[in-house]
Design a protein around this motif. Structure first.
Motif, PDB file in Angstrom:
ATOM      1  N   SER A  73       0.803  -1.224   0.000  1.00  0.00           N
ATOM      2  CA  SER A  73       0.000   0.000   0.000  1.00  0.00           C
ATOM      3  C   SER A  73       0.839   1.280   0.000  1.00  0.00           C
ATOM      4  O   SER A  73       2.069   1.245  -0.068  1.00  0.00           O
ATOM      5  CB  SER A  73      -0.903  -0.012   1.231  1.00  0.00           C
ATOM      6  OG  SER A  73      -0.099  -0.023   2.392  1.00  0.00           O
ATOM      7  N   VAL A  74       0.154   2.423   0.146  1.00  0.00           N
ATOM      8  CA  VAL A  74       0.814   3.734   0.092  1.00  0.00           C
ATOM      9  C   VAL A  74       1.809   3.908   1.238  1.00  0.00           C
ATOM     10  O   VAL A  74       2.922   4.370   1.060  1.00  0.00           O
ATOM     11  CB  VAL A  74      -0.228   4.862   0.122  1.00  0.00           C
ATOM     12  CG1 VAL A  74       0.469   6.215   0.173  1.00  0.00           C
ATOM     13  CG2 VAL A  74      -1.130   4.770  -1.109  1.00  0.00           C
ATOM     14  N   LYS A  75       1.400   3.544   2.443  1.00  0.00           N
ATOM     15  CA  LYS A  75       2.292   3.615   3.605  1.00  0.00           C
ATOM     16  C   LYS A  75       3.117   2.333   3.645  1.00  0.00           C
ATOM     17  O   LYS A  75       2.559   1.240   3.708  1.00  0.00           O
ATOM     18  CB  LYS A  75       1.488   3.769   4.888  1.00  0.00           C
ATOM     19  CG  LYS A  75       2.346   3.858   6.147  1.00  0.00           C
ATOM     20  CD  LYS A  75       1.472   4.009   7.390  1.00  0.00           C
ATOM     21  CE  LYS A  75       2.323   4.030   8.645  1.00  0.00           C
ATOM     22  NZ  LYS A  75       1.496   4.165   9.865  1.00  0.00           N
ATOM     23  N   PHE A  76       4.427   2.472   3.645  1.00  0.00           N
ATOM     24  CA  PHE A  76       5.231   1.251   3.559  1.00  0.00           C
ATOM     25  C   PHE A  76       6.629   1.498   4.111  1.00  0.00           C
ATOM     26  O   PHE A  76       7.068   2.638   4.266  1.00  0.00           O
ATOM     27  CB  PHE A  76       5.313   0.770   2.110  1.00  0.00           C
ATOM     28  CG  PHE A  76       5.818   1.800   1.132  1.00  0.00           C
ATOM     29  CD1 PHE A  76       7.175   1.897   0.840  1.00  0.00           C
ATOM     30  CD2 PHE A  76       4.942   2.673   0.509  1.00  0.00           C
ATOM     31  CE1 PHE A  76       7.656   2.833  -0.061  1.00  0.00           C
ATOM     32  CE2 PHE A  76       5.413   3.624  -0.392  1.00  0.00           C
ATOM     33  CZ  PHE A  76       6.766   3.705  -0.675  1.00  0.00           C
ATOM     34  N   ARG A  77       7.302   0.405   4.381  1.00  0.00           N
ATOM     35  CA  ARG A  77       8.680   0.445   4.855  1.00  0.00           C
ATOM     36  C   ARG A  77       9.601  -0.064   3.750  1.00  0.00           C
ATOM     37  O   ARG A  77       9.316  -1.056   3.097  1.00  0.00           O
ATOM     38  CB  ARG A  77       8.860  -0.397   6.107  1.00  0.00           C
ATOM     39  CG  ARG A  77      10.339  -0.530   6.544  1.00  0.00           C
ATOM     40  CD  ARG A  77      10.466  -1.021   7.952  1.00  0.00           C
ATOM     41  NE  ARG A  77       9.889  -0.048   8.882  1.00  0.00           N
ATOM     42  CZ  ARG A  77       9.839  -0.227  10.204  1.00  0.00           C
ATOM     43  NH1 ARG A  77      10.322  -1.334  10.737  1.00  0.00           N
ATOM     44  NH2 ARG A  77       9.317   0.693  10.980  1.00  0.00           N
ATOM     45  N   GLN A  78      10.706   0.628   3.581  1.00  0.00           N
ATOM     46  CA  GLN A  78      11.756   0.180   2.681  1.00  0.00           C
ATOM     47  C   GLN A  78      12.945  -0.263   3.527  1.00  0.00           C
ATOM     48  O   GLN A  78      13.496   0.534   4.296  1.00  0.00           O
ATOM     49  CB  GLN A  78      12.182   1.306   1.736  1.00  0.00           C
ATOM     50  CG  GLN A  78      11.083   1.762   0.787  1.00  0.00           C
ATOM     51  CD  GLN A  78      11.561   2.872  -0.136  1.00  0.00           C
ATOM     52  OE1 GLN A  78      12.435   3.655   0.206  1.00  0.00           O
ATOM     53  NE2 GLN A  78      10.979   2.934  -1.325  1.00  0.00           N
ATOM     54  N   GLU A  79      13.332  -1.513   3.413  1.00  0.00           N
ATOM     55  CA  GLU A  79      14.454  -2.029   4.186  1.00  0.00           C
ATOM     56  C   GLU A  79      15.727  -1.959   3.359  1.00  0.00           C
ATOM     57  O   GLU A  79      15.743  -2.312   2.175  1.00  0.00           O
ATOM     58  CB  GLU A  79      14.168  -3.459   4.634  1.00  0.00           C
ATOM     59  CG  GLU A  79      13.044  -3.554   5.649  1.00  0.00           C
ATOM     60  CD  GLU A  79      12.915  -4.937   6.247  1.00  0.00           C
ATOM     61  OE1 GLU A  79      13.901  -5.715   6.207  1.00  0.00           O
ATOM     62  OE2 GLU A  79      11.834  -5.255   6.757  1.00  0.00           O
ATOM     63  N   THR A  80      16.776  -1.513   3.994  1.00  0.00           N
ATOM     64  CA  THR A  80      18.061  -1.333   3.321  1.00  0.00           C
ATOM     65  C   THR A  80      18.546  -2.618   2.684  1.00  0.00           C
ATOM     66  O   THR A  80      18.948  -2.639   1.515  1.00  0.00           O
ATOM     67  CB  THR A  80      19.109  -0.821   4.333  1.00  0.00           C
ATOM     68  OG1 THR A  80      18.670   0.428   4.869  1.00  0.00           O
ATOM     69  CG2 THR A  80      20.469  -0.650   3.673  1.00  0.00           C
ATOM     70  N   ASP A  81      18.518  -3.714   3.436  1.00  0.00           N
ATOM     71  CA  ASP A  81      19.084  -4.958   2.929  1.00  0.00           C
ATOM     72  C   ASP A  81      18.311  -5.509   1.745  1.00  0.00           C
ATOM     73  O   ASP A  81      18.900  -6.103   0.828  1.00  0.00           O
ATOM     74  CB  ASP A  81      19.140  -6.001   4.043  1.00  0.00           C
ATOM     75  CG  ASP A  81      20.312  -5.753   4.987  1.00  0.00           C
ATOM     76  OD1 ASP A  81      20.987  -4.725   4.834  1.00  0.00           O
ATOM     77  OD2 ASP A  81      20.539  -6.586   5.878  1.00  0.00           O
TER      78      ASP A  81
END
Length: 607
Positions: free
Chosen positions: A148-156
């Motif tokens: 969805s619009v709200k999300f987390r991007q993880e570095t790894d």
């Protein structure tokens, strides 16, 4: 007394044909460990050959019976009935069209596969729009749809996908993959990197929460095993994608980032005491591995903190630079593994978690006294890579010990494939190392098996290792490729059927899965097969920056292989033949240019 099975059930058998009786339509099948099954083709049985992405359905139903010749490897899915010893076959999957033919040993099999994987992830993450990592999602559905619009991007996970794109460019020359790798690397540098000028180090955020135009940086890990700490493996894998991109471009900023991240490891993760090795976690405030705030991760060492440096970035960094300091760091990590990880007086599996003095930690979290099968295989695979850089009897000795022990305790010798996590010790009077959670098989553990046995077979010229590598590659290619939606499945059931019940194991993108293992497998399976086993040439592509590699020297060795085993046959610069290269040294002297040039290098196995 064990109850008798008095009901029919379906299952899979992998093995080699021993005989075929045309009158009864029954053939014999011998498994990898020598068990024999009589198998009858049911009236509606059908057959195919293992199928790659972007291939038409390779039907083999009409030729199925003619192909049941002794020695041919295949999978058969069918039904066990309690009132007969004969297995009722419903589907047959052949490894190739001829008796000793394995489709994945074709020169271009893995090249085609990585091309399809690259296209899948470009489409899944960016659609038909411009490649913009602001739209990247850690989580992808089984069909490749973004969250969805709200999300987390993880570095790894970004870094691992960047690794995949850079590798896909190296193997195909498709500039879309290079664009995705370079933009991903730039995004990591702009959004996930923290430069500590006081300590002269770099460390990488766990990730960022994206809400419209806003982003909230997450410094300490929020993954359950590592909560509120900085785990070594997250810093390690933050380099995976950028360093593979560096191999292609020579961007000096990437090299600088790597050098300052290694300073982080040396200053804060490295145990400077007599015990040595790398701590698994440091606290986010004082960068102290012994901080009380770390709880169960205080003053601990594990497989990831020591063993993941080499495959994730360090071997590739050495290949790109030839710097002795990286060779020495590799040697240090492998000597540490060989010294402390074996535990063969107690278990056929290595120990994976330790206190700071290397005494065994058998009570940590979910791991307790349990083994991850793939970590054992990963050690064997990487020891054989190191063996070609700095030969030591102890390296090849431990690699072979692992390779010889693992099939009987870590693989499924009836159905094929490799297990996930098992008890390190035999329990409950069992003859089998019991599964911790389930008997499902994860994609990344199959990769470790394939690469371990292929490199062992290629370097040692060992028929049994070649057989095991073939069996592992056959299982992976037969059951893990999602030929409908693209990508590979996270897990399959023991019988090869894809597991889609939910959670991470249903996804094509998650905290645990991105474009790393499946791309790495394509790359190195092609390298080991073509150069060490079947003796075929391969082309590799680079696009260095004008101010990139020092002295304009491009190093093109695809992996750490036995010295002298491959040569440069030819080089093209922007499509034109180019002669300034060292065939045996595996280097190209790049031309003086103010513009980027595209380099195509053909490598061949030494005759």
């Amino acid at each position: 007394m064990a109850p008798q099975i008095n009901f029919p059930f379906s299952d899979l058998i992998a093995g080699y044909v021993t005989s075929y009786d045309t009158e009864t339509d029954i053939f014999g099948l011998r498994t990898s460990d020598g068990r024999k099954f009589p198998v009858k083709l049911s009236p509606m049985a059908y057959a195919k050959v293992i199928q790659n992405f972007d291939e038409g359905y390779p039907d083999a139903t009409s030729t199925m019976r003619a192909w049941l010749t002794p020695g041919r490897f295949l999978f058969v899915y069918g039904v066990f009935y309690p009132d007969t010893d004969v297995f009722d076959a419903k589907q047959v999957v052949f490894a190739g069209k001829k008796e000793d033919d394995y489709v994945f040993e074709k020169q271009d099999w893995w090249i085609q596969q990585i091309n399809a994987l690259g296209k899948f992830y470009v489409k899944a993450q960016f659609g038909q729009e411009e490649i913009d990592y602001r739209n990247y999602r850690t989580d992808l559905s089984v069909s490749g749809e973004r969250s969805s619009v709200k999300f987390r991007q993880e570095t790894d996970t970004i870094s691992r996908l960047v690794y995949g794109f850079a590798t896909a460019f190296m193997m195909t020359g498709d500039e879309v993959f290079l664009e995705a790798a370079e933009k991903g690397t730039e995004y990591l540098r702009d959004h996930m990197r923290f430069v500590d000028r006081d300590e002269d180090i770099i460390y990488w955020y766990h990730g960022i929460d994206v809400q419209g135009e806003k982003e909230l940086k997450i410094f300490a890990s929020e993954f359950g095993d590592d909560y509120d700490a900085i785990p070594a493996y997250e810093q390690i894998y933050a380099l995976a994608g950028p360093i593979q991109t560096y191999r292609v471009t020579g961007d000096p900023r990437i090299l600088s980032d790597a050098e300052q991240t290694i300073k982080l490891f040396d200053k804060f993760f490295l145990d400077q005491s007599e015990y040595g090795g790398y701590f698994s976690h440091i606290d986010p405030l004082m960068l102290d591995p012994r901080s009380e705030s770390l709880g169960r991760n205080r003053a601990r060492k594990n497989w990831n903190s020591v063993g993941d440096h080499a495959p994730a970035y360090l071997i590739n960094l050495w290949l790109a630079t030839g710097e002795q300091k990286y060779a020495e760091m590799l040697e240090y990590t492998f000597d540490t593994i060989e010294k402390y990880f074996p535990d063969y007086d107690n278990s056929p599996f290595v120990q994976e978690r330790f206190y700071e003095d290397w005494s065994h930690d058998t009570t940590w979290g979910w791991q307790q006294n349990r083994a991850v099968v793939g970590h054992n295989l990963k050690i064997a695979w990487n020891l054989m890579r190191m063996q070609s850089l700095k030969p030591k009897e102890k390296y090849v000795g431990l690699a072979q010990k692992i390779a010889d022990l693992m099939p009987s305790v870590g693989s499924d010798q009836q159905r094929g494939g490799w297990s996930d996590t098992v008890e390190r010790l035999l329990t409950n009077n069992s003859k089998f190392h019991q599964f911790v959670w389930h008997d499902r098989k994860a994609w990344w553990q199959q990769e470790q098996a394939i690469l371990a046995y292929l490199i062992l077979a290629g370097i040692l010229e060992h028929d049994d290792y070649h057989r095991l590598g073939r069996e592992a590659a056959a299982f992976y290619n037969a059951w893990f490729l999602d030929l409908e939606d693209g990508g590979v499945y996270f897990n399959v059931l023991a019988n090869g059927i894809s597991y889609l019940a939910g959670g991470n194991e249903r996804a094509k993108g998650s905290h645990s899965m991105s474009g790393y293992h499946s791309f790495e497998l394509c790359y190195l399976a092609a390298v080991y097969t073509n150069f060490l086993i079947t003796k075929h040439p391969m082309d590799f592509y680079f696009k260095p920056l004008p101010n990139g590699f020092p002295d304009r020297i491009l190093r093109v060795s695809p992996d750490i292989l036995p010295p002298g085993s491959i040569l440069i046959e030819s080089v093209e610069i922007d499509g034109q033949a180019y002669s300034h290269f060292d065939a045996q040294g595996l280097t190209v002297q790049l031309p003086e240019s103010k513009e980027r040039v595209k380099v195509k290098v053909r490598l061949v196995p030494k005759a």
